[in-house]
Scaffold this motif. Structure first.
Motif, short mmCIF file in Angstrom:
data_model
loop_
_atom_site.label_atom_id
_atom_site.label_comp_id
_atom_site.label_asym_id
_atom_site.label_seq_id
_atom_site.Cartn_x
_atom_site.Cartn_y
_atom_site.Cartn_z
N ASN A 109 0.83 -1.22 0.00
CA ASN A 109 0.00 0.00 0.00
C ASN A 109 0.86 1.26 0.00
O ASN A 109 0.57 2.23 -0.69
N LEU A 110 1.94 1.23 0.80
CA LEU A 110 2.79 2.42 0.90
C LEU A 110 3.40 2.73 -0.46
O LEU A 110 3.37 3.87 -0.92
N ILE A 111 3.94 1.71 -1.11
CA ILE A 111 4.64 1.95 -2.38
C ILE A 111 3.65 2.37 -3.46
O ILE A 111 3.92 3.28 -4.24
N GLN A 112 2.48 1.77 -3.47
CA GLN A 112 1.48 2.21 -4.47
C GLN A 112 1.03 3.64 -4.17
O GLN A 112 0.73 4.41 -5.08
N ALA A 113 0.99 4.00 -2.90
CA ALA A 113 0.52 5.35 -2.54
C ALA A 113 1.57 6.42 -2.79
O ALA A 113 1.24 7.59 -2.96
N LEU A 114 2.84 6.02 -2.82
CA LEU A 114 3.92 7.01 -2.84
C LEU A 114 4.64 7.13 -4.18
O LEU A 114 5.11 8.21 -4.55
N ILE A 115 4.78 6.03 -4.89
CA ILE A 115 5.70 5.99 -6.03
C ILE A 115 4.99 6.29 -7.35
O ILE A 115 4.02 5.60 -7.72
N ASN A 116 5.48 7.29 -8.05
CA ASN A 116 5.02 7.60 -9.41
C ASN A 116 5.94 6.90 -10.40
O ASN A 116 7.11 6.63 -10.08
N PRO A 117 5.45 6.64 -11.63
CA PRO A 117 6.33 6.05 -12.64
C PRO A 117 7.59 6.89 -12.78
O PRO A 117 7.53 8.12 -12.84
N GLY A 118 8.74 6.22 -12.77
CA GLY A 118 10.02 6.92 -12.93
C GLY A 118 10.67 7.31 -11.61
O GLY A 118 11.86 7.66 -11.59
N ASP A 119 9.93 7.27 -10.51
CA ASP A 119 10.55 7.57 -9.21
C ASP A 119 11.56 6.47 -8.86
O ASP A 119 11.30 5.29 -9.11
N GLU A 120 12.65 6.88 -8.23
CA GLU A 120 13.68 5.89 -7.87
C GLU A 120 13.56 5.48 -6.40
O GLU A 120 13.31 6.32 -5.53
N VAL A 121 13.75 4.19 -6.19
CA VAL A 121 13.68 3.64 -4.83
C VAL A 121 14.99 2.91 -4.55
O VAL A 121 15.38 2.02 -5.30
N ILE A 122 15.64 3.30 -3.47
CA ILE A 122 16.93 2.70 -3.12
C ILE A 122 16.69 1.43 -2.31
O ILE A 122 15.97 1.45 -1.29
N ILE A 123 17.29 0.34 -2.77
CA ILE A 123 17.12 -0.97 -2.10
C ILE A 123 18.49 -1.61 -1.90
O ILE A 123 19.15 -1.97 -2.88
#
Ligand SMILES: Cc1ncc(COP(=O)(O)O)c(C=O)c1O
Length: 396
Positions: A109-123
Motif C-alpha cells: 500500500n505504501l509503495i502504491q501510494a507514494l511511487i510515481n512512474p520513474g521515481d527511484e527507490v533505493i534498495i
C-alpha cells in the motif's frame, strides 16, 4: 485467443515470490512420500501463544465477526501505537496508524501510494524479494546498493548517498535483514536518516524482525526526534508473535500518507479480519514473555547453524546479528557443470539431497542460499549434514 494474452501488462512486471515457490516444490516432493528437510519457510515453528489464540476464540464467541473500520479498529490502532511507544519510545497517534493484512500489505500500500512512474527507490542488496516487485508494479525504478559480505552485508550511509539522484523518492531499510540477518548500527541508521530527511526523501523501515536481535536492544529509527516527518514504519505481528497465518501488520506514517494508503485499502481488502484484530489486540496488550523465549531458542539454533556451516570446507558466512536466517556463500560448489549458480544449487539440492533452501538469486546475490533456522534442532542437524555431503559430492 489464449487466456495469457488477456493478462494486463502490469502483471508482467512482477514474478511469483520465489520463497513461496520453494515451499510449493518442497510440498510436491513431500506428497510423493519423499522425506524433505525444509529450510525454505520464513516463519516461526512455534505455535501462536495461547493467550492470543484465546482472544480470537472469545472474539468469535462474542460475534465480533463483522466489518470493522477499513483501517483497523480504533482500539487496535491505539494498542499498536502504545506498544511501539513502550518498546521504542515513539509517539504516534492512532491517526498515524493503519492496520493491514500483514506487513507485506503495508509495504504494498505504501509503495502504491507514494511511487510515481520513474521515481527511484533505493534498495540495499541482498533484499527481501517483495520490495523489487512492488516497486516495479508501481512503475518505479529500483536502484540497488551493493553491500559487502565481508562486512556482514551492512549497508552504509555513504554508499546510499552515492546512489541518490533528484528522482530518489524512497529508501528502504530492513534491519534485521531478511535474508542476511545483518543489523544496522544506530549510528549508521541515523546517518541514513540524516541523508534522507535533509532531501525530503522518505525512509521506509521494515521492522518485521525488530524484536529478534542477538546483540543490541530493539531500536526504531522512528524514535529519533524529527524522524516522523519522513519515516514510514512497516510493522508485522507475523514473526514477533508467531502469527504468520493471522495476517496482521501495520504502518506508522504521517497522517496524509496513512490516508492515501487507507483509500487504496478501502477498495481492495477492506479491514483485516475482525477476529485476527482481536487476537492482535491481545498480542499488543498481553504478556510479552513469548518473545524473549523464542529469541533464546533462535540464538541457540543460530550458533549451531553457523558453527556447522563453517565446518563445511569452502563455505563462508558472516555471523547474523538478527532475524532467523543464515545466508552462506556456497559458490565453492560451482563449476561442476551441473551447478553454476544459486538457482541450480538449490534445485539440485532439493532434487538430490532433499533439502529446501531459497536461492540467493531471489535476494539479488548469486553466490548464496538462504537457510531458515526457524525449525527444530533435529531438522537442522539432518539438513546440514545433507548439505555438507551434497557439496562434497559436487566438489568430487
Ligand atoms: C523482511 C520482511 N518484511 C515483511 C514481511 C511480511 O510479513 P507479513 O506479511 O507476514 O507480515 C516479511 C515476511 O517474510 C519479511 O521477511
Amino acid at each position: 485467443m489464449q487466456a495469457t494474452a488477456e493478462i494486463a501488462e502490469r502483471i508482467s512486471t512482477i514474478s511469483v515470490s520465489s520463497t513461496l515457490k520453494v515451499s510449493a516444490d518442497a510440498d510436491r516432493l513431500r506428497r510423493e512420500g519423499i522425506d524433505v528437510v525444509d529450510f525454505g519457510a520464513g516463519e516461526p515453528d512455534f505455535p501462536t501463544p495461547d493467550n492470543i489464540k484465546q482472544a480470537a476464540i472469545a472474539a468469535i464467541e462474542s460475534n465480533f465477526t463483522k466489518y470493522t473500520n477499513a483501517g483497523g479498529t480504533l482500539e487496535l490502532r491505539e494498542a499498536i501505537v502504545a506498544r511501539h511507544s513502550l518498546d521504542f519510545g515513539t509517539n504516534y497517534s492512532a491517526a498515524e496508524c493503519l492496520v493491514t493484512v500483514g506487513g507485506k500489505h503495508a509495504i504494498f500500500n505504501l509503495i502504491q501510494a507514494l511511487i510515481n512512474p520513474g521515481d527511484e527507490v533505493i534498495i540495499p542488496v541482498p533484499y527481501w524479494v517483495t520490495y523489487k516487485d512492488v516497486v516495479n508494479y508501481a512503475g518505479g525504478i529500483c536502484v540497488f546498493v551493493e553491500t559487502d559480505e565481508h562486512t556482514g552485508f551492512e549497508v552504509t550511509a555513504q554508499s546510499i548517498e552515492r546512489h541518490l539522484t533528484p528522482r530518489t523518492k524512497l529508501v528502504i531499510i530492513n534491519s534485521p535483514s531478511n535474508p542476511s540477518g545483518s543489523v544496522l548500527s544506530k549510528e549508521e541508521f541515523r546517518g541514513i536518516l540524516d541523508l534522507t530527511s535533509r532531501r525530503d526523501i522518505f525512509l521506509l523501515t521494515d521492522e518485521c524482525y525488530c524484536q529478534f536481535l542477538y546483540d543490541d536492544d530493539p531500536f526504531s529509527i522512528a524514535a529519533v526526534p524529527g524522524a516522523k516527518d519522513t519515516v514510514v514504519v512497516a510493522g508485522s505481528l507475523s514473526k514477533t508473535y508467531a502469527m504468520t497465518g493471522w495476517r496482521i501488520g501495520f504502518a506508522l506514517a504521517p497522517a496524509p500518507i496513512i490516508g492515501a494508503m487507507l483509500k487504496l485499502q478501502s477498495h481492495s481488502t477492506s479491514n483485516p479480519t475482525s477476529i485476527a484484530q482481536k487476537a492482535a489486540l491481545e498480542a499488543m496488550r498481553g504478556p510479552q514473555n513469548s518473545v524473549p523465549a523464542m529469541l533464546a531458542e533462535y540464538r541457540r539454533r543460530r550458533d549451531f547453524v553457523i558453527a556447522r556451516l563453517r565446518r563445511i570446507p569452502g563455505v563462508s558466512i558472516a555471523m547474523p546479528k538478527g532475524a532467523f536466517y543464515a545466508y552462506p556463500n556456497i559458490s565453492v560448489a560451482f563449476g561442476s557443470g551441473r551447478v553454476n549458480n544459486s538457482m541450480e544449487f538449490s534445485s539440485e539440492l532439493l532434487a538430490k539431497a532433499h533439502v529446501a533452501v531459497v536461492p540467493g538469486e531471489a535476494f539479488g546475490t548469486n553466490h548464496h542460499v538462504r537457510i531458515s533456522y526457524a525449525t527444530s534442532m533435529a531438522e537442522l542437524e539432518r539438513g546440514l549434514d545433507r548439505i555438507d555431503q551434497f557439496i562434497a559430492t559436487l566438489r568430487g
